[in-house]
Design an enzyme around this catalytic site. Structure first.
Site, mmCIF file in Angstrom:
data_model
loop_
_atom_site.group_PDB
_atom_site.id
_atom_site.type_symbol
_atom_site.label_atom_id
_atom_site.label_comp_id
_atom_site.label_asym_id
_atom_site.label_seq_id
_atom_site.Cartn_x
_atom_site.Cartn_y
_atom_site.Cartn_z
ATOM 1 N N PRO A 126 0.864 -1.266 -0.043
ATOM 2 C CA PRO A 126 -0.022 0.013 0.068
ATOM 3 C C PRO A 126 0.790 1.374 -0.100
ATOM 4 O O PRO A 126 1.957 1.211 0.298
ATOM 5 C CB PRO A 126 -0.538 -0.233 1.130
ATOM 6 C CG PRO A 126 -0.624 -1.512 1.598
ATOM 7 C CD PRO A 126 0.418 -2.118 1.418
ATOM 8 N N GLU A 127 0.186 2.421 -0.341
ATOM 9 C CA GLU A 127 0.703 3.723 0.138
ATOM 10 C C GLU A 127 1.013 3.936 1.403
ATOM 11 O O GLU A 127 0.541 3.501 2.378
ATOM 12 C CB GLU A 127 -0.273 4.720 -0.460
ATOM 13 C CG GLU A 127 0.084 6.067 -0.301
ATOM 14 C CD GLU A 127 -1.114 7.220 -0.761
ATOM 15 O OE1 GLU A 127 -0.545 8.052 -1.047
ATOM 16 O OE2 GLU A 127 -2.040 6.893 -0.404
#
Length: 305
Positions: A54-55
């Site tokens: 993920p970010e």
């Protein structure tokens, strides 16, 4: 000059890719690094050759400024700064060593501390343990601007060659920046990782649809179809304990546990994985072959003919 894709979009070799849906170790750099390594090892044991995170997985996405006033944010943001990850650091070296041991390519999202600034950054680490690409989110979104600086010009170069194809990366709402996307497609990505925040069901507590997990996933799906490439959606889960630590409780847009919407898309936009509960940690896998790209590009190819 002629551009030779190797492997090509007609390559029939099958390999496995993985998209990560997991909760960060909030505001804990060392814990975050260890969890990142654990996930890489687990995905590698399952045979994954490309792993998408993920970010801002390290040390977690700070929804805090969206949900609080400035004074209430300060204790969290102070810890956030202290637990962000410098690019050149022993912690990053540990991650690179783990990637080399796994023999995979990893796209990792993290909060990068550089001097007095933080950046929403991604690195693509290839199977030799080397950082083949380092980039920063071109334009932070909304309240992110109070925490993170803009990315630099080099960050528009976000596709690298690997043994399994050309691997690209985008962060969150970079998926809806047309000029950046056009440059991205011109680099001939074959697989890319869309790194995402934790996002929640549409219209929860009056939130605009565009910030929902459903809308976020569709943005990645659109890039897969526009670019004719496989897409790995990596996103975060938030538990009730995590929400309390990040001061997210009580904000009407959120529902805990939740935030996850990870999936894997084919180059025609099709889902290659089954839906996962948004409040559950999981690694999603799909077996792919690049020849599916050629099948799609025969029908629609915005960068070719």
């Amino acid at each position: 000059m002629p551009y030779n894709l190797n492997p090509s979009n007609s390559d029939t070799r099958v390999f496995k890719v993985a998209a990560v849906q997991a909760e960060p170790v909030w505001l804990d750099l060392q814990g975050s690094v260890q969890k990142t390594i654990d996930i890489i090892q687990e995905a590698s044991k399952e045979g994954a050759k490309i792993i998408g995170f993920p970010e801002l997985f390290i040390p977690g996405y700070p929804w805090t400024p969206w949900a609080n006033n400035f004074l209430e944010c300060q204790s969290v943001l102070s810890q956030y700064n202290a637990n962000s990850l410098p690019l050149h650091s022993p912690e990053m070296a540990r991650i690179c060593d783990a990637v080399m041991e796994a023999g995979a390519t990893v796209v990792l999202g993290f909060s990068e501390r550089d001097g007095g600034s933080l950046y929403i950054s991604q690195v693509t680490i290839t199977s030799d343990g080397k950082i083949a690409n380092h980039r920063r989110k071109i334009k932070p979104t909304h309240y992110e601007k109070t925490v993170f600086a803009d990315g630099s010009a080099q960050s528009i170069y976000n596709v690298v060659q690997t043994e399994h194809g050309r691997v690209g990366s985008l962060n969150c709402w970079e998926h809806i920046q047309p000029f950046l996307k056009c440059h991205f497609y011109a680099q001939h990505p074959q697989i890319f990782v869309g790194g995402w925040w934790p996002a929640f069901p549409p219209f929860t507590g009056g939130s605009p649809y565009i910030v929902s997990g459903e809308a976020s996933s569709r943005m990645t799906q659109l890039v897969a179809m526009e670019g004719g490439c496989f897409a790995l959606v990596g996103c975060q889960v938030v538990s009730e304990a995590g929400a309390k630590k990040m001061k997210m409780t009580g904000f009407p847009w959120f529902k805990f546990p939740g935030g996850g919407f990870s999936t894997i898309y084919g180059p025609d936009g099709s889902h290659l994985t089954e839906p996962v509960d948004p409040g559950v940690e999981a690694i999603l896998y799909a077996e792919i072959s690049l020849d599916k790209i050629a099948e799609v590009k025969i029908v629609a190819d915005m960068m070719g003919n």
